[in-house]
Design an enzyme around this catalytic site. Structure first.
Site, PDB file in Angstrom:
ATOM      1  N   LYS A  97       0.824  -1.206   0.000  1.00  0.00           N
ATOM      2  CA  LYS A  97       0.000   0.000   0.000  1.00  0.00           C
ATOM      3  C   LYS A  97       0.867   1.270   0.000  1.00  0.00           C
ATOM      4  O   LYS A  97       2.072   1.206   0.299  1.00  0.00           O
ATOM      5  CB  LYS A  97      -0.936  -0.053   1.208  1.00  0.00           C
ATOM      6  CG  LYS A  97      -1.933  -1.226   1.126  1.00  0.00           C
ATOM      7  CD  LYS A  97      -2.969  -1.188   2.237  1.00  0.00           C
ATOM      8  CE  LYS A  97      -3.978  -2.316   2.055  1.00  0.00           C
ATOM      9  NZ  LYS A  97      -5.122  -2.207   2.988  1.00  0.00           N
ATOM     10  N   TYR A 134     -12.388  -2.819  -4.148  1.00  0.00           N
ATOM     11  CA  TYR A 134     -12.982  -2.785  -2.794  1.00  0.00           C
ATOM     12  C   TYR A 134     -14.502  -2.677  -2.881  1.00  0.00           C
ATOM     13  O   TYR A 134     -15.124  -2.032  -2.016  1.00  0.00           O
ATOM     14  CB  TYR A 134     -12.382  -1.637  -1.992  1.00  0.00           C
ATOM     15  CG  TYR A 134     -10.971  -1.906  -1.469  1.00  0.00           C
ATOM     16  CD1 TYR A 134     -10.625  -3.142  -0.907  1.00  0.00           C
ATOM     17  CD2 TYR A 134      -9.988  -0.920  -1.521  1.00  0.00           C
ATOM     18  CE1 TYR A 134      -9.336  -3.387  -0.422  1.00  0.00           C
ATOM     19  CE2 TYR A 134      -8.705  -1.160  -1.030  1.00  0.00           C
ATOM     20  CZ  TYR A 134      -8.388  -2.391  -0.485  1.00  0.00           C
ATOM     21  OH  TYR A 134      -7.115  -2.628   0.001  1.00  0.00           O
ATOM     22  N   ASN A 165      -2.477  -0.591   6.851  1.00  0.00           N
ATOM     23  CA  ASN A 165      -2.049  -1.919   7.299  1.00  0.00           C
ATOM     24  C   ASN A 165      -1.100  -2.625   6.305  1.00  0.00           C
ATOM     25  O   ASN A 165      -1.092  -3.839   6.202  1.00  0.00           O
ATOM     26  CB  ASN A 165      -3.274  -2.769   7.645  1.00  0.00           C
ATOM     27  CG  ASN A 165      -4.207  -2.932   6.473  1.00  0.00           C
ATOM     28  OD1 ASN A 165      -3.900  -2.482   5.367  1.00  0.00           O
ATOM     29  ND2 ASN A 165      -5.331  -3.583   6.684  1.00  0.00           N
ATOM     30  N   GLU A 172      -8.467 -10.917  -8.954  1.00  0.00           N
ATOM     31  CA  GLU A 172      -7.667  -9.724  -8.642  1.00  0.00           C
ATOM     32  C   GLU A 172      -6.400  -9.662  -9.495  1.00  0.00           C
ATOM     33  O   GLU A 172      -6.006  -8.583  -9.951  1.00  0.00           O
ATOM     34  CB  GLU A 172      -7.294  -9.730  -7.154  1.00  0.00           C
ATOM     35  CG  GLU A 172      -8.505  -9.505  -6.254  1.00  0.00           C
ATOM     36  CD  GLU A 172      -8.171  -9.592  -4.772  1.00  0.00           C
ATOM     37  OE1 GLU A 172      -7.029  -9.978  -4.422  1.00  0.00           O
ATOM     38  OE2 GLU A 172      -9.054  -9.275  -3.965  1.00  0.00           O
TER      39      GLU A 172
HETATM   40  N1  UDP Z   1     -10.363  -1.187   6.281  1.00  0.00           N
HETATM   41  C1  UDP Z   1     -10.501  -0.052   7.050  1.00  0.00           C
HETATM   42  N2  UDP Z   1     -11.303  -0.101   8.164  1.00  0.00           N
HETATM   43  C2  UDP Z   1     -11.942  -1.242   8.541  1.00  0.00           C
HETATM   44  C3  UDP Z   1     -11.789  -2.400   7.734  1.00  0.00           C
HETATM   45  C4  UDP Z   1     -10.991  -2.348   6.614  1.00  0.00           C
HETATM   46  O1  UDP Z   1      -9.937   0.992   6.747  1.00  0.00           O
HETATM   47  O2  UDP Z   1     -12.658  -1.243   9.553  1.00  0.00           O
HETATM   48  C5  UDP Z   1      -9.471  -1.141   5.087  1.00  0.00           C
HETATM   49  C6  UDP Z   1      -8.117  -1.794   5.371  1.00  0.00           C
HETATM   50  O3  UDP Z   1      -7.104  -1.047   4.705  1.00  0.00           O
HETATM   51  C7  UDP Z   1      -8.303  -3.168   4.756  1.00  0.00           C
HETATM   52  C8  UDP Z   1      -9.155  -2.825   3.530  1.00  0.00           C
HETATM   53  O4  UDP Z   1     -10.065  -1.841   4.017  1.00  0.00           O
HETATM   54  O5  UDP Z   1      -7.069  -3.777   4.428  1.00  0.00           O
HETATM   55  C9  UDP Z   1      -9.913  -4.000   2.959  1.00  0.00           C
HETATM   56  O6  UDP Z   1     -10.727  -4.560   3.954  1.00  0.00           O
HETATM   57  P1  UDP Z   1     -10.896  -6.134   4.056  1.00  0.00           P
HETATM   58  O7  UDP Z   1     -12.022  -6.386   5.015  1.00  0.00           O
HETATM   59  O8  UDP Z   1     -10.992  -6.735   2.700  1.00  0.00           O
HETATM   60  O9  UDP Z   1      -9.533  -6.589   4.800  1.00  0.00           O
HETATM   61  P2  UDP Z   1      -8.211  -7.310   4.267  1.00  0.00           P
HETATM   62  O10 UDP Z   1      -8.638  -8.363   3.275  1.00  0.00           O
HETATM   63  O11 UDP Z   1      -7.319  -6.260   3.660  1.00  0.00           O
HETATM   64  O12 UDP Z   1      -7.597  -7.915   5.507  1.00  0.00           O
END
Ligand code: UDP
Ligand code: MG
Length: 153
Positions: free
Chosen positions: A9, A49, A112, A126
């Site tokens: 990121k 997303y 993250n 993807e």
């Molecule tokens: N995210 C956020 N707040 C939240 C949950 C997710 O900002 O409460 C962001 C975070 O950067 C995350 C991304 O949205 O990596 C995609 O969310 P997902 O649930 O797909 O999580 P991931 O697969 O990245 O673990």
């Protein structure tokens, strides 16, 4: 073997952690088969997303993902999707276990460090979103006999 998408990121690039994060996947034994740097835009992020579009934090997530370029990587290995996902750790980095990438380098649910595909089906979708067939490189894997047993898959 499976292939999975990792997106480093914008914060990872800005914080100078690109090499360290890539190094983790290399050291684990995963094979880098495609990689590029790209400035993301609202259109591609609304598809990537799509499951989060109606969440209140989506505009912040979108803007954060466009704040600087990202590094897109495709890693290959047996069960690579699960292996990479587990290396990333929990989405909320404050809850991610130490030893995971998020657990070692981040303190935020948004900022993250990495995106990782969450299933084989989504990895294929993807990867096709960000890479063309000609982006993939084929090259020998001379260490495979030291990474895997002959019957592993
Ligand atoms: N995210 C956020 N707040 C939240 C949950 C997710 O900002 O409460 C962001 C975070 O950067 C995350 C991304 O949205 O990596 C995609 O969310 P997902 O649930 O797909 O999580 P991931 O697969 O990245 O673990
Ligand atoms: Mg996800």
């Amino acid at each position: 073997m499976e292939r999975t998408l990792v997106i480093l990121k914008p914060g990872t690039l800005q914080r100078g952690l690109v090499g360290e994060v890539i190094s983790r996947f290399e050291k684990r034994g995963l094979k880098l088969v495609a990689m590029k740097m790209k400035q993301l835009d609202p259109e591609i992020l609304s598809v990537h997303y799509a499951h989060l579009l109606d969440r209140p934090f989506y505009p912040w997530l979108r803007d954060a993902m466009m704040a600087a370029p990202v590094i897109l990587c495709c890693w290959e290995g047996f069960e690579a999707v699960k292996v990479v996902r587990e290396m990333a750790g929990a989405t909320n980095a404050r809850k991610a276990a130490p030893g995971t990438i998020r657990g070692d380098y981040a303190l935020s649910a948004q900022e993250n460090i990495v995106h990782t595909s969450d299933s084989l089906e989504n990895a294929e979708i993807e990867l096709a979103r960000f890479f063309s067939p000609e982006d993939y490189c084929e090259y020998p894997s001379p260490l495979n006999q030291y990474l895997y047993a002959p019957d592993e898959k």
